[in-house]
Design an enzyme around this catalytic site. Structure first.
Site: not given
Length: 383
Positions: A103, A106, A108, A110, A124, A222
């Site tokens: 994936g 924003g 970075g 993975v 990540k 978040d």
């Protein structure tokens, strides 16, 4: 002799006149002086650009060294807390030179990888966009202090120059967003109500642990479907602590520099002080919005042409609770109770005032208890 002199003088005049005017159709000849001046100007411009580039590179390098020093200082102070440290070369080997991307976001990218013992991992790679390494420190500091079935486990990290990586267990079922928020008619993976309810309870337990159960209280800031990972058994794991805030156990009000989070899930007090103080109740709001979104996305009976599509969904569901529960559950009593619980809890969690919202401990109690006595809040947050 006088005639020769006069002829010479006339020729000189003609030559002088031709030299001072351009003949039509001919290009003007550049003198050596003009050529040298032009070359010098270009050279000076190149030198100025080179000097600017060197200065910028030095400035960036200085900033990076300060940032790296800050992170290294943090790691030394918390040496017994943080997990294993890997070199960038080791990270490249684990991911087979970043061959399989899982994936992009924003923060970075993975990548999938594996440890020498065969354990599957997700790596990540953080983007190099913050000047103080706050996201990296937040992630390492937060997750290193946790140990809960509903919170991701940080296995290791890499810090080598500008290269930063965080290493987690691999989650084969991806994020909650992948399963709960796609249209089934388009081949999306729709989870059943019982599974969605179990996931909602698991996330609530994870948040309760972060707010009250671990040594250092953590507010995530978040919470959203994208940051809820699902293992092979669809057990939810709270992830991505880049915006998290560590707090003292006795601290109830949190000081933050500017709004943080994702639009649609941010509590009102996070982006405006007029709604009150920021606290762990800000995570409660995000959780409530996510649960209501899970409910709305799961129901295939809601189409773009229905009244609910033009009206704020929490308000619509508040006004049509009973009929919605019966319709969504297809007149299955047990499912009706599950749907009702999720909706009522979600509506309590998104109250405008944080003091009107339940704690995550109370949320868990509401979800695991009976619907008897589980009343709707007096009002719902309007759009």
């Amino acid at each position: 002799w006088p005639l020769a002199l006069r002829q010479t003088t006339d020729q000189s005049a003609v030559i002088s006149a031709v030299g001072s005017h351009t003949v039509a159709g001919a290009s003007p000849a550049l003198s050596p002086t003009h050529t040298i001046a032009g070359s010098s100007g270009i050279l000076m411009l190149c030198l100025l650009l080179f000097a600017f580039w060197l200065g910028y590179k030095k400035y960036r390098s200085k900033g990076k060294s300060k940032e790296t020093a800050r992170i290294e200082s943090f790691l030394q102070k918390n040496g017994t807390v943080h997990p294993k440290r890997y070199t960038y070369a080791q990270v490249k080997r684990m991911t087979r030179s970043f061959a399989e991307k899982l994936g992009q976001g924003g923060f970075g990218a993975v990548y999938r990888g594996g440890l020498s013992d065969g354990r599957q991992i997700a790596v990540k790679m953080l983007k190099d966009y913050k000047t103080d390494g706050e996201d990296f420190i937040n992630e390492v500091a937060s997750i290193s202090r946790t140990s809960h079935v509903n919170v991701v486990t940080l296995l290791g990290f890499c810090l080598e120059g500008s290269k930063r990586a965080l290493i987690y267990d691999y989650m084969p079922n991806g994020s909650l967003e992948r399963y709960a928020f796609k249209d089934g008619s388009e081949g999306g993976n729709i989870l059943g109500w019982e599974k969605l309810f179990d996931i909602a309870v698991g996330i609530a337990r994870g948040l309760e642990y972060l707010h009250r159960g671990c040594n250092t209280r953590i507010v995530h800031f978040d919470i959203k479907p994208h940051n809820i990972l699902l293992d092979q058994n669809f057990c939810p794991k709270i992830s991505d602590f880049g915006l998290a805030k560590l707090c003292l156990n006795k601290e109830s009000v949190i000081s933050i520099g500017g709004a943080r989070g994702t639009i649609g899930y941010i509590a009102p007090e996070v982006y405006s002080k007029q709604f009150g103080a920021v606290s762990s109740k800000s995570d409660v709001y995000s959780y409530g919005m996510m649960v209501l979104e899970m409910v709305g996305a799961r129901d295939k009976n809601i189409s773009p042409n229905t009244e609910s599509s033009s009206q704020y969904f929490p308000q619509w569901i508040y006004e049509h609770l009973d009929e919605y529960c019966i319709s969504a559950s297809e007149i299955d009593g047990e499912i009706t109770e599950v749907v009702r619980k999720m909706i009522v809890v979600g509506l309590w969690c998104i109250q405008l005032s944080s003091t009107d919202r339940p704690t995550m401990t109370r949320v868990v109690e509401m979800l695991e208890g009976s619907t008897t006595g589980l009343e709707l809040p007096p009002k719902v947050l309007l759009s």
